[in-house]
Design an enzyme around this catalytic site. Structure first.
Site, PDB file in Angstrom:
ATOM      1  N   GLY A  13     -36.656  61.460  14.213  1.00 30.29           N
ATOM      2  CA  GLY A  13     -37.787  61.618  15.115  1.00 30.29           C
ATOM      3  C   GLY A  13     -37.589  62.821  16.014  1.00 30.29           C
ATOM      4  N   GLY A  15     -39.871  63.670  18.644  1.00 31.63           N
ATOM      5  CA  GLY A  15     -40.639  63.638  19.889  1.00 31.63           C
ATOM      6  C   GLY A  15     -39.699  63.971  21.034  1.00 31.63           C
ATOM      7  N   GLY A  16     -40.146  63.681  22.256  1.00 31.53           N
ATOM      8  CA  GLY A  16     -39.329  64.002  23.420  1.00 31.53           C
ATOM      9  C   GLY A  16     -37.960  63.350  23.371  1.00 31.53           C
ATOM     10  N   ALA A  17     -37.896  62.095  22.954  1.00 30.02           N
ATOM     11  CA  ALA A  17     -36.620  61.369  22.963  1.00 30.02           C
ATOM     12  C   ALA A  17     -35.663  61.962  21.932  1.00 30.02           C
ATOM     13  CB  ALA A  17     -36.851  59.884  22.680  1.00 30.02           C
ATOM     14  N   GLY A  18     -36.141  62.183  20.727  1.00 23.72           N
ATOM     15  CA  GLY A  18     -35.291  62.709  19.653  1.00 23.72           C
ATOM     16  C   GLY A  18     -34.789  64.105  19.984  1.00 23.72           C
ATOM     17  N   PHE A 117     -50.495  58.327  40.422  1.00 25.38           N
ATOM     18  CA  PHE A 117     -50.668  57.597  39.163  1.00 25.38           C
ATOM     19  C   PHE A 117     -50.574  56.097  39.455  1.00 25.38           C
ATOM     20  CE2 PHE A 117     -50.835  58.598  34.613  1.00 25.38           C
ATOM     21  CZ  PHE A 117     -51.180  59.931  34.656  1.00 25.38           C
ATOM     22  N   ASP A 218     -42.044  52.937  12.237  1.00 31.86           N
ATOM     23  CA  ASP A 218     -41.101  52.924  11.106  1.00 31.86           C
ATOM     24  C   ASP A 218     -39.685  52.529  11.542  1.00 31.86           C
ATOM     25  OD1 ASP A 218     -43.370  54.004  10.065  1.00 31.86           O
ATOM     26  OD2 ASP A 218     -42.488  55.895   9.412  1.00 31.86           O
ATOM     27  N   GLN A 237     -49.129  47.309  25.733  1.00 31.44           N
ATOM     28  CA  GLN A 237     -50.031  47.778  26.788  1.00 31.44           C
ATOM     29  C   GLN A 237     -51.372  48.297  26.270  1.00 31.44           C
ATOM     30  OE1 GLN A 237     -49.236  51.637  29.214  1.00 31.44           O
ATOM     31  NE2 GLN A 237     -48.924  49.949  30.633  1.00 31.44           N
ATOM     32  N   HIS A 239     -54.295  50.574  27.558  1.00 31.12           N
ATOM     33  CA  HIS A 239     -54.632  51.531  28.616  1.00 31.12           C
ATOM     34  C   HIS A 239     -56.096  51.301  28.986  1.00 31.12           C
ATOM     35  CE1 HIS A 239     -55.382  55.279  30.680  1.00 31.12           C
ATOM     36  NE2 HIS A 239     -54.119  55.644  30.552  1.00 31.12           N
ATOM     37  N   LEU A 249     -57.638  58.771  24.320  1.00 22.52           N
ATOM     38  CA  LEU A 249     -57.261  58.517  25.703  1.00 22.52           C
ATOM     39  C   LEU A 249     -57.939  59.452  26.706  1.00 22.52           C
ATOM     40  CD1 LEU A 249     -55.270  56.568  27.121  1.00 22.52           C
ATOM     41  CD2 LEU A 249     -53.830  58.570  27.471  1.00 22.52           C
ATOM     42  N   GLU A 252     -54.960  58.610  32.820  1.00 23.64           N
ATOM     43  CA  GLU A 252     -55.011  58.022  34.159  1.00 23.64           C
ATOM     44  C   GLU A 252     -55.036  59.113  35.231  1.00 23.64           C
ATOM     45  OE1 GLU A 252     -52.521  54.445  34.354  1.00 23.64           O
ATOM     46  OE2 GLU A 252     -51.723  55.284  36.195  1.00 23.64           O
ATOM     47  N   ARG A 283     -51.707  49.297  34.931  1.00 21.67           N
ATOM     48  CA  ARG A 283     -52.670  49.289  33.828  1.00 21.67           C
ATOM     49  C   ARG A 283     -53.079  47.911  33.357  1.00 21.67           C
ATOM     50  NH1 ARG A 283     -49.953  54.304  30.530  1.00 21.67           N
ATOM     51  NH2 ARG A 283     -50.740  55.864  31.965  1.00 21.67           N
ATOM     52  N   HIS A 353     -52.204  51.133  23.532  1.00 26.94           N
ATOM     53  CA  HIS A 353     -51.602  52.388  23.962  1.00 26.94           C
ATOM     54  C   HIS A 353     -50.083  52.454  23.834  1.00 26.94           C
ATOM     55  CE1 HIS A 353     -51.379  56.088  26.197  1.00 26.94           C
ATOM     56  NE2 HIS A 353     -50.642  55.555  27.153  1.00 26.94           N
ATOM     57  N   GLU A 384     -39.987  55.497  22.860  1.00 27.05           N
ATOM     58  CA  GLU A 384     -40.908  54.349  22.799  1.00 27.05           C
ATOM     59  C   GLU A 384     -40.454  53.281  21.812  1.00 27.05           C
ATOM     60  OE1 GLU A 384     -45.096  55.289  22.746  1.00 27.05           O
ATOM     61  OE2 GLU A 384     -45.631  53.227  22.243  1.00 27.05           O
ATOM     62  N   ARG A 395     -45.638  48.853  31.445  1.00 29.14           N
ATOM     63  CA  ARG A 395     -45.099  50.157  31.860  1.00 29.14           C
ATOM     64  C   ARG A 395     -46.026  50.848  32.852  1.00 29.14           C
ATOM     65  NH1 ARG A 395     -46.128  55.493  30.317  1.00 29.14           N
ATOM     66  NH2 ARG A 395     -47.390  54.974  28.509  1.00 29.14           N
ATOM     67  N   SER A 400     -43.042  56.806  30.775  1.00 26.89           N
ATOM     68  CA  SER A 400     -42.567  56.919  29.394  1.00 26.89           C
ATOM     69  C   SER A 400     -41.959  58.290  29.141  1.00 26.89           C
ATOM     70  CB  SER A 400     -43.684  56.661  28.385  1.00 26.89           C
ATOM     71  OG  SER A 400     -43.200  56.984  27.102  1.00 26.89           O
TER      72      SER A 400
HETATM   73  C1  LIG Z   1     -52.602  60.009  24.089  1.00 27.17           C
HETATM   74  C2  LIG Z   1     -51.348  59.633  24.820  1.00 27.17           C
HETATM   75  C3  LIG Z   1     -51.132  60.109  26.101  1.00 27.17           C
HETATM   76  C4  LIG Z   1     -49.954  59.766  26.791  1.00 27.17           C
HETATM   77  N1  LIG Z   1     -49.753  60.261  28.058  1.00 27.17           N
HETATM   78  C5  LIG Z   1     -48.581  59.976  28.697  1.00 27.17           C
HETATM   79  C6  LIG Z   1     -48.287  60.549  29.978  1.00 27.17           C
HETATM   80  O1  LIG Z   1     -49.048  61.334  30.530  1.00 27.17           O
HETATM   81  N2  LIG Z   1     -47.121  60.226  30.574  1.00 27.17           N
HETATM   82  C7  LIG Z   1     -46.220  59.379  29.998  1.00 27.17           C
HETATM   83  O2  LIG Z   1     -45.169  59.117  30.588  1.00 27.17           O
HETATM   84  N3  LIG Z   1     -46.475  58.836  28.775  1.00 27.17           N
HETATM   85  C8  LIG Z   1     -47.621  59.124  28.113  1.00 27.17           C
HETATM   86  N4  LIG Z   1     -47.851  58.585  26.873  1.00 27.17           N
HETATM   87  C9  LIG Z   1     -46.779  57.826  26.202  1.00 27.17           C
HETATM   88  C10 LIG Z   1     -45.742  58.775  25.668  1.00 27.17           C
HETATM   89  O3  LIG Z   1     -46.335  59.999  25.339  1.00 27.17           O
HETATM   90  C11 LIG Z   1     -45.050  58.210  24.417  1.00 27.17           C
HETATM   91  O4  LIG Z   1     -44.576  56.929  24.692  1.00 27.17           O
HETATM   92  C12 LIG Z   1     -43.882  59.110  24.049  1.00 27.17           C
HETATM   93  O5  LIG Z   1     -44.314  60.454  23.931  1.00 27.17           O
HETATM   94  C13 LIG Z   1     -43.174  58.686  22.776  1.00 27.17           C
HETATM   95  O6  LIG Z   1     -42.165  59.642  22.511  1.00 27.17           O
HETATM   96  P1  LIG Z   1     -41.046  59.410  21.419  1.00 27.17           P
HETATM   97  O7  LIG Z   1     -40.119  60.565  21.518  1.00 27.17           O
HETATM   98  O8  LIG Z   1     -40.493  58.061  21.574  1.00 27.17           O
HETATM   99  O9  LIG Z   1     -41.850  59.439  20.043  1.00 27.17           O
HETATM  100  P2  LIG Z   1     -42.996  60.417  19.461  1.00 27.17           P
HETATM  101  O10 LIG Z   1     -43.288  61.564  20.336  1.00 27.17           O
HETATM  102  O11 LIG Z   1     -44.132  59.531  19.061  1.00 27.17           O
HETATM  103  O12 LIG Z   1     -42.302  60.995  18.166  1.00 27.17           O
HETATM  104  C14 LIG Z   1     -41.946  60.173  17.087  1.00 27.17           C
HETATM  105  C15 LIG Z   1     -41.211  61.015  16.094  1.00 27.17           C
HETATM  106  O13 LIG Z   1     -40.669  60.198  15.084  1.00 27.17           O
HETATM  107  C16 LIG Z   1     -40.922  60.765  13.816  1.00 27.17           C
HETATM  108  N5  LIG Z   1     -40.939  59.674  12.842  1.00 27.17           N
HETATM  109  C17 LIG Z   1     -41.605  58.501  12.908  1.00 27.17           C
HETATM  110  N6  LIG Z   1     -41.342  57.750  11.826  1.00 27.17           N
HETATM  111  C18 LIG Z   1     -40.481  58.467  11.065  1.00 27.17           C
HETATM  112  C19 LIG Z   1     -39.843  58.237   9.821  1.00 27.17           C
HETATM  113  N7  LIG Z   1     -40.037  57.129   9.117  1.00 27.17           N
HETATM  114  N8  LIG Z   1     -39.040  59.196   9.325  1.00 27.17           N
HETATM  115  C20 LIG Z   1     -38.836  60.368  10.005  1.00 27.17           C
HETATM  116  N9  LIG Z   1     -39.419  60.626  11.191  1.00 27.17           N
HETATM  117  C21 LIG Z   1     -40.222  59.687  11.708  1.00 27.17           C
HETATM  118  C22 LIG Z   1     -42.219  61.510  13.959  1.00 27.17           C
HETATM  119  O14 LIG Z   1     -42.315  62.528  13.007  1.00 27.17           O
HETATM  120  C23 LIG Z   1     -42.072  62.052  15.379  1.00 27.17           C
HETATM  121  O15 LIG Z   1     -41.367  63.265  15.350  1.00 27.17           O
HETATM  122  C24 LIG Z   1     -49.010  58.917  26.179  1.00 27.17           C
HETATM  123  C25 LIG Z   1     -49.227  58.461  24.884  1.00 27.17           C
HETATM  124  C26 LIG Z   1     -50.388  58.792  24.220  1.00 27.17           C
HETATM  125  C27 LIG Z   1     -50.605  58.224  22.843  1.00 27.17           C
END
Ligand SMILES: Cc1cc2nc3c(=O)[nH]c(=O)nc-3n(C[C@H](O)[C@H](O)[C@H](O)COP(=O)(O)OP(=O)(O)OC[C@H]3O[C@@H](n4cnc5c(N)ncnc54)[C@H](O)[C@@H]3O)c2cc1C
Length: 580
Positions: A13, A15-18, A117, A218, A237, A239, A249, A252, A283, A353, A384, A395, A400
């Site tokens: 993954g 995203g921000g966490a990965g 917020f 996944d 949650q 939203h 979305l 907020e 929320r 959400h 997440e 939350r 997040s």
């Molecule tokens: C529209 C929206 C607005 C939001 N706004 C806010 C906000 O303003 N402030 C806040 O704090 N939170 C907000 N959130 C929540 C927050 O953005 C998410 O909880 C957070 O970004 C999740 O990050 P993550 O790194 O966990 O995963 P994600 O950013 O969802 O990334 C998941 C990663 O996993 C990979 N992946 C998934 N399954 C597989 C697999 N089987 N094999 C390989 N790779 C895989 C994907 O390719 C992706 O790179 C919002 C959420 C949404 C949906």
């Protein structure tokens, strides 16, 4: 014969966490990031509103207040030491992002600007506080771009469009993952000393959601099938403000900047539900209030139907503020609704959400496999898809993005230490057998039902029966229906048997993951006989600390779910009634 790759660390993954974990782990280990999407298309990039930290740039603020708000917002199901760590490390985390190049909005004197917020308050609940740091309404996008370029600079190996199907666990130790390469359809094995899941949320189990198509859970599903329990899955949650009918979305941040929710009479109805925080209550409370207004015939159409809606009024904010602070939201309204929020109120409804629950971890991201907190060596989770737990039963907005950077970083740092003494994983071909069989079955050419219908039924069932308000009869029906859908799922076949970018196949695999998580969610919700945070029951309307102040651990065992429980850390604040 599979391709077998050997790394110290594999992050699933981007995203921000990965990415944050990769940034840390890659400083001391050979690190690969696998992602089914191109990294900057991860859902983190859709996050709009902000990231919280008690910087105190606009008004006085303290990490202690932030931690308390997080605990109270989560209806006391939050592990309190974890919340304290989140709030304390937030401040440095935001400055680190700034130093790495994140273009935050600024105050007049050049500091990082902050907005209000929901649920974030001054002095333990006196009134809303300016705590969310933001880059217009593109905060997540900016975080993702900043982290991605830093990872590239640090020479992290990216495997884009590689989808993980299975995790390799032997003797309570993680040895790697099994992956399909989307471009070729080939299976790969990634052997590693440490694997971190950061696969994001699973809003796609619901019909109306703010989540991207890729958010199919996944990581948690793969772990659950290998015997790892999932924690607090009954807490999902909604939203309050998704675009009516679409679920896209409306951040907020609109209410943070002064937007007001109104019913058909134009009343600011939150005055009745949360006299102190009004539209900026947490929320779960705002989403229930909207639903209650609609049920009472106070929605805009006034027909009490579930798809009636309310208005989010931002007309008084003025074109200038909307353009400067909420440009993307303004664009969404024009594109999807044909309205300018400066001229007309936005029709909104709650939208699925965020998953508070997920893979249980400690504060270093290490995965825990039972109520005694036994650690699985070499297996980590963050973001997440994980449950630390800092969000408890609900939350707070902006917590997040913060969770991703604080706990993504902590996990990455722990991995960097762990791999020093861990042995290289030895894995052979047979590790991919289960994944290979799964794919062969789905593509064996036999006739079978279409996955699309099963997906639609699952989403409707979850939306209608495991939504904002719940009761035993409906949740039992949901469990039965999801179990029946899982039976039908076993017969699903795809007609496209091509190897390259077989998206039909990938969708069926993702549907299997969502069905597993739907079953776990519905079963855990049915068992919890109280109302707490986002879990609101019509047949058990009160919070019951005596019986239910505990985390659930749900084990997926074949077609059934077994539940166990573990205590909540309440070492700092005694649970109190939640009044706003
Ligand atoms: C529209 C929206 C607005 C939001 N706004 C806010 C906000 O303003 N402030 C806040 O704090 N939170 C907000 N959130 C929540 C927050 O953005 C998410 O909880 C957070 O970004 C999740 O990050 P993550 O790194 O966990 O995963 P994600 O950013 O969802 O990334 C998941 C990663 O996993 C990979 N992946 C998934 N399954 C597989 C697999 N089987 N094999 C390989 N790779 C895989 C994907 O390719 C992706 O790179 C919002 C959420 C949404 C949906």
């Amino acid at each position: 014969m599979q391709v077998i790759h050997q790394f110290d660390t594999v992050i699933v993954g981007s995203g921000g966490a990965g990415l944050y974990a990769a940034l840390e782990a890659s400083q001391k280990s050979r690190t690969a990031v696998l992602s089914k999407l191109h990294p900057v298309r991860s859902h983190t990039g859709a996050a709009q509103g902000g990231i919280s930290a008690a910087l105190g740039n606009v008004e006085e603020d303290k990490a202690e207040w932030h931690a308390f708000d997080t605990v109270k917002g989560g209806d006391y199901l939050v592990d309190q030491q974890a919340a304290q760590t989140l709030a304390e490390e937030a401040i440095q985390a935001v400055y680190d992002l700034e130093n790495r190049g994140l273009p935050f909005n600024r105050t007049k004197d050049g500091r990082i600007d902050q907005r209000r917020f929901g649920g974030h308050t001054r002095n333990f609940g006196e009134g809303p506080v300016h705590r969310a740091c933001y880059a217009a309404d593109r905060t997540g996008h900016m975080i993702l771009q900043t982290l991605y370029q830093q990872c590239i600079k640090n020479k992290v190996s990216f495997f884009d469009e590689y989808q993980v199907l299975d995790v390799i666990l032997e003797d309570n130790t993680c040895k790697g993952v099994v992956v399909v390469e989307l471009a070729t359809g080939e299976l790969h094995i990634f052997a590693a000393k440490a694997v971190l899941f950061a696969t994001g949320g699973f809003g796609r189990m619901f019909k109306i959601t703010s989540n991207a198509y890729a958010n199919t859970g996944d990581g948690p599903a793969v772990c659950a099938r290998r015997g790892i329990p999932l924690e607090d899955m009954e807490f999902y949650q909604f939203h309050p403000t998704g675009i009516m009918g679409l679920g896209i979305l409306i951040s907020e941040a609109v209410r943070g900047e002064g937007g007001i929710l109104r019913n058909r009479k134009g009343e600011r109805f939150m005055e009745r539900y949360s006299p102190k925080l009004l539209d900026l209550a947490p929320r779960d409370i705002v989403a229930r209030s909207i639903q209650t207004e609609i049920r009472a015939g106070m929605g805009i159409r006034g027909d009490s139907k579930i798809d009636d809606y309310v208005h989010l009024d931002a007309t008084h904010l003025g074109k200038e503020t909307l353009k400067k602070k909420l440009p993307d939201i303004t664009d969404f309204c024009k594109t999807y609704l044909g309205i300018d929020p400066a001229d007309a109120p936005i029709p909104v409804l709650p939208t699925a959400h965020y998953a508070m629950g997920g893979i249980p971890t400690d504060m270093h991201g290490r995965v825990l496999k039972d109520a005694d907190n036994t650690i699985v060596s070499g297996l980590y989770a963050a973001g997440e898809c994980a449950c630390v737990s800092v969000h408890g039963a609900n939350r707070l907005g902006t917590n997040s993005l913060l969770d991703l950077v604080v706990f993504g970083r902590r996990a990455g740092q722990h991995i960097a230490e762990y791999i020093k003494s861990a042995k290289a994983a030895v894995v052979d071909d047979s590790a991919a057998n289960d994944a290979r069989e799964w794919i062969s079955r789905i593509t064996d050419g036999a006739a079978g039902p279409h996955g699309g219908h099963i997906s639609e039924e699952m989403q409707t069932t979850m939306m209608e029966k495991v939504g904002i308000y719940r009761n035993a009869q409906q949740m039992q029906a949901a469990v039965d229906e999801i179990q029946a859908l899982r039976k039908r799922y076993h017969a699903v076949r795809v007609q496209d048997t091509s190897k390259s970018f077989n998206t039909d196949l990938l969708e069926v695999i993702e549907l299997g993951n969502l069905l597993d998580l739907s079953l776990v969610t519905a079963a855990a919700a049915l068992q919890r006989q109280e109302s707490r945070g986002a879990h609101s029951r019509e047949d058990f309307t009160e919070r019951d600390d005596e019986k239910w102040l505990r985390h659930s651990l749900a084990y997926l065992e074949g077609d059934t779910v077994r539940l166990d429980y573990k205590p909540v850390d309440t070492s700092i604040w005694e649970p109190k009634p939640r009044i706003y």
